[in-house]
Design a protein around this motif. Structure first.
Motif, PDB file in Angstrom:
ATOM      1  N   LYS A 141       0.836  -1.192   0.000  1.00  0.00           N
ATOM      2  CA  LYS A 141       0.000   0.000   0.000  1.00  0.00           C
ATOM      3  C   LYS A 141       0.880   1.253   0.000  1.00  0.00           C
ATOM      4  O   LYS A 141       0.709   2.142  -0.822  1.00  0.00           O
ATOM      5  N   SER A 142       1.843   1.275   0.909  1.00  0.00           N
ATOM      6  CA  SER A 142       2.718   2.449   0.999  1.00  0.00           C
ATOM      7  C   SER A 142       3.687   2.479  -0.181  1.00  0.00           C
ATOM      8  O   SER A 142       4.078   3.539  -0.650  1.00  0.00           O
ATOM      9  N   GLY A 143       4.062   1.308  -0.633  1.00  0.00           N
ATOM     10  CA  GLY A 143       5.043   1.231  -1.723  1.00  0.00           C
ATOM     11  C   GLY A 143       6.460   1.443  -1.252  1.00  0.00           C
ATOM     12  O   GLY A 143       7.395   1.430  -2.053  1.00  0.00           O
ATOM     13  N   THR A 144       6.653   1.624   0.046  1.00  0.00           N
ATOM     14  CA  THR A 144       8.005   1.907   0.539  1.00  0.00           C
ATOM     15  C   THR A 144       8.475   0.891   1.580  1.00  0.00           C
ATOM     16  O   THR A 144       9.536   1.074   2.170  1.00  0.00           O
ATOM     17  N   THR A 145       7.715  -0.151   1.794  1.00  0.00           N
ATOM     18  CA  THR A 145       8.100  -1.127   2.823  1.00  0.00           C
ATOM     19  C   THR A 145       9.417  -1.804   2.430  1.00  0.00           C
ATOM     20  O   THR A 145       9.525  -2.377   1.338  1.00  0.00           O
ATOM     21  N   THR A 146      10.416  -1.716   3.304  1.00  0.00           N
ATOM     22  CA  THR A 146      11.780  -2.127   2.943  1.00  0.00           C
ATOM     23  C   THR A 146      11.854  -3.588   2.510  1.00  0.00           C
ATOM     24  O   THR A 146      12.459  -3.915   1.488  1.00  0.00           O
ATOM     25  N   GLU A 147      11.259  -4.480   3.302  1.00  0.00           N
ATOM     26  CA  GLU A 147      11.339  -5.911   3.000  1.00  0.00           C
ATOM     27  C   GLU A 147      10.809  -6.191   1.590  1.00  0.00           C
ATOM     28  O   GLU A 147      11.415  -6.925   0.807  1.00  0.00           O
ATOM     29  N   THR A 148       9.660  -5.594   1.293  1.00  0.00           N
ATOM     30  CA  THR A 148       9.015  -5.821  -0.006  1.00  0.00           C
ATOM     31  C   THR A 148       9.827  -5.181  -1.125  1.00  0.00           C
ATOM     32  O   THR A 148      10.037  -5.781  -2.191  1.00  0.00           O
TER      33      THR A 148
END
Ligand code: PA5
Length: 425
Positions: free
Chosen positions: A131-138
Motif C-alpha cells: 500500500k505504501s510502496g516503501t516497505t523495505t522488505e518488499t
C-alpha cells in the motif's frame, strides 16, 4: 460456523454486555467509532469494485495458464491473508500449477538466494503488493525479482508478468508501476492491510491459485447478514468478542489460537496479526499466540497443561477435512497399531482434540472457546474471515482502543532506517 462456550469457564454472562455492544455496534455502522476512516472492510462484502473484481478473475486465469511460479511479494497484511487462504483451501502440497512462493516478507539473504535459484528456468509471474510502496522488505525483494524477470524475458514481456497492487493515486510503487506499464490493482484508502484479504491484495493470488473468489464473497456476505444484528443471543462474532474481554477480566493475558490442521498454521499467523496489531496499544490487549496440534502438544502441551495460568485457548476445527484416509490393517501388527485399523485418520485427530480439550479444561483449568467450521471451502473461509473482522473490531472497541492503526510498528522502522543510512526525503 458454530461457537461453543461450554468449556470457556466464563465467570460472567456474555448477555450482560448487551448495552455496551449495542452502543459500539451503532457507532461502528454510523462510522463514528475510533478509527472510522478505516472502515472500508465493513460493507465490503457487497460494496466492492465489481469492475476490478472481473479484472482480478481475468488476471488470475492468465497466471494459471502461463505461470509455473507466482511470486507474491508483500509483508504483513499485504500477504498473510492470501497465504492463509491458499494454504487452508489447497493444503500444503497441492499438485497443480502455479507454485506460489511468498517473498518480500523478510530480509533473509539465504531465503532470497534460494528462491532466485529455485525459479530459474520456470515461467514466472510476480504480484508485488504494497500500500505504501516503501516497505523495505518488499522493496528489497521486489528489485531483485523485477531485475531477474526483466533480464529473463526482456522489459516488454516483464511488464506483462509483473502485476502491482498498491495505492490508487500515490506512492513509490504506484509511480514505478505507471512508468513500467504494469497492470495495477488497488488497495482501498480506507482499508488497513490486515483487513484487506477480500480486496485485490488477497484476491489476485487466491484467484491465481484456482480458487473460486465468487464463493468466497458468498461466504462473507452470509456472515455480513448473520452479523447485522447486535443481539448477543444471535451474533456469534460479538459473543466471541465479549468472551475474550471476560476472560481477560479473569486475569488471562494470553489467547492461544489452536488448530489441528498444518494447512491452517497461516490462518493462525493471519489471526495473530489481526488481533495483535489491532489490540496491542496503550498498554492494553490480550497477547495473541498460536499452536498447531497435535504436533505442539509435544512441545507446548506441557506448559498449557501445568504452567502459569495466564492463558485461554480458542480452538478452530473443521467438521470435514479436505481429505481423509482409512488406517490400514497389518497382518503382522509389529507396531501394535491394529486397534486403529479401519478407522479414519480424521476421526483419530478428532479424538485427540476431544481428549486435549478435556485435559486442558478439566485437569488444567485452562478455558477453551471452541469454534468449528463445516469445511475448508471458499464459502467457509470467507465466512470465517468476516467473523474475525467483526469480532476483532467489537472486542478492541470495547477496550476503547482504535482497532485500525498500528503506530507502534514505526519505531523499529525509524531505527532501521537510521542504521541503514536511508536518506531523508
Ligand atoms: O496491516 C498492516 O497495515 C500492515 O501489516 C501492512 O500491511 C504491512 O506493514 C505492509 O505495508 P505495505 O502494504 O504498505 O507495504
Amino acid at each position: 460456523m458454530k461457537i461453543n462456550f461450554e468449556h470457556a469457564l466464563l465467570k460472567e454472562n456474555i448477555a450482560d454486555y448487551q448495552d455496551r455492544v449495542n452502543e459500539i455496534h451503532e457507532l461502528l455502522f454510523k462510522r463514528e467509532c475510533k478509527g472510522n476512516d478505516f472502515l472500508g472492510w465493513l460493507d465490503w462484502p457487497y460494496d466492492y469494485d465489481k469492475e476490478e473484481f472481473a479484472r482480478i478473475k481475468e488476471v488470475g486465469k492468465e497466471i494459471r495458464e502461463n505461470a509455473d511460479v507466482l511470486l507474491v511479494c508483500g509483508i504483513g497484511g499485504s500477504y498473510l491473508g492470501a497465504r492463509s487462504a491458499i494454504e487452508m483451501m489447497k493444503g500444503l502440497y497441492p499438485d497443480d500449477k502455479p507454485e506460489i512462493i511468498y517473498t518480500g516478507n523478510g530480509l533473509s539473504s539465504t531465503y532470497l538466494y534460494q528462491v532466485l535459484n529455485h525459479i530459474k528456468g520456470k515461467s514466472v509471474y510476480l504480484n508485488v503488493i504494497s500500500k505504501s510502496g516503501t516497505t523495505t522488505e518488499t522493496a528489497v525483494a521486489f528489485r531483485l525479482f523485477q531485475q531477474y524477470i526483466e533480464e529473463t524475458y526482456g522489459e516488454e514481456e516483464a511488464s506483462k508478468r509483473i502485476i502491482a497492487t498498491t495505492d490508487k493515486a500515490r506512492g513509490t510503487l504506484k509511480n514505478l508501476a505507471d512508468v513500467k506499464g504494469y497492470r495495477e490493482f488497488v488497495i482501498p484508502d480506507d482499508m488497513g492491510g490486515r483487513y484487506s484479504v477480500f480486496s485485490a491484495v488477497g484476491l489476485i493470488p487466491i484467484a491465481a491459485a484456482g480458487l473460486d473468489i465468487e464463493e468466497l464473497f458468498k461466504g462473507c456476505q452470509k456472515a455480513y447478514e448473520d452479523f447485522r444484528t447486535p443481539d448477543l443471543s444471535k451474533n456469534i462474532a460479538y459473543q466471541y468478542a465479549v468472551a475474550r474481554r471476560i476472560l481477560e477480566n479473569q486475569c488471562k493475558g494470553i489467547e492461544l489460537f489452536v488448530s489441528y490442521e498444518p494447512s491452517m498454521t497461516m490462518i493462525a499467523e493471519w489471526w495473530k496479526q489481526l488481533f495483535g496489531e489491532s489490540e496491542g496499544k496503550e498498554g492494553k490487549g490480550l497477547y495473541p499466540a498460536s499452536v498447531t496440534f497435535t504436533t505442539d502438544l509435544h512441545s507446548m502441551g506441557q506448559f498449557i497443561q501445568e504452567g502459569t495460568k495466564s492463558l485461554f485457548e480458542t480452538v478452530l476445527t473443521l467438521e470435514n477435512p479436505m481429505h481423509d484416509i482409512i488406517f490400514p490393517e497389518d497382518k503382522e501388527n509389529l507396531d501394535n497399531m491394529n486397534y486403529l485399523a479401519g478407522k479414519n485418520i480424521d476421526w483419530v485427530n478428532k479424538m485427540a482434540c476431544q481428549g486435549t480439550v478435556e485435559a486442558h479444561v478439566e485437569t488444567g483449568n485452562v478455558p477453551n472457546i471452541l469454534i468449528s467450521m463445516k469445511d475448508n471451502s471458499e464459502f467457509s473461509y470467507g465466512y470465517m474471515i468476516y467473523f474475525f473482522f467483526r469480532a476483532c473490531a467489537m472486542s478492541v472497541l470495547m477496550l476503547d482502543v482504535n482497532p485500525f492503526n498500528q503506530p507502534g510498528v514505526e519505531v523499529y522502522k525509524k531505527n532501521m532506517f537510521r542504521l541503514l543510512g536511508k536518506p531523508a526525503k
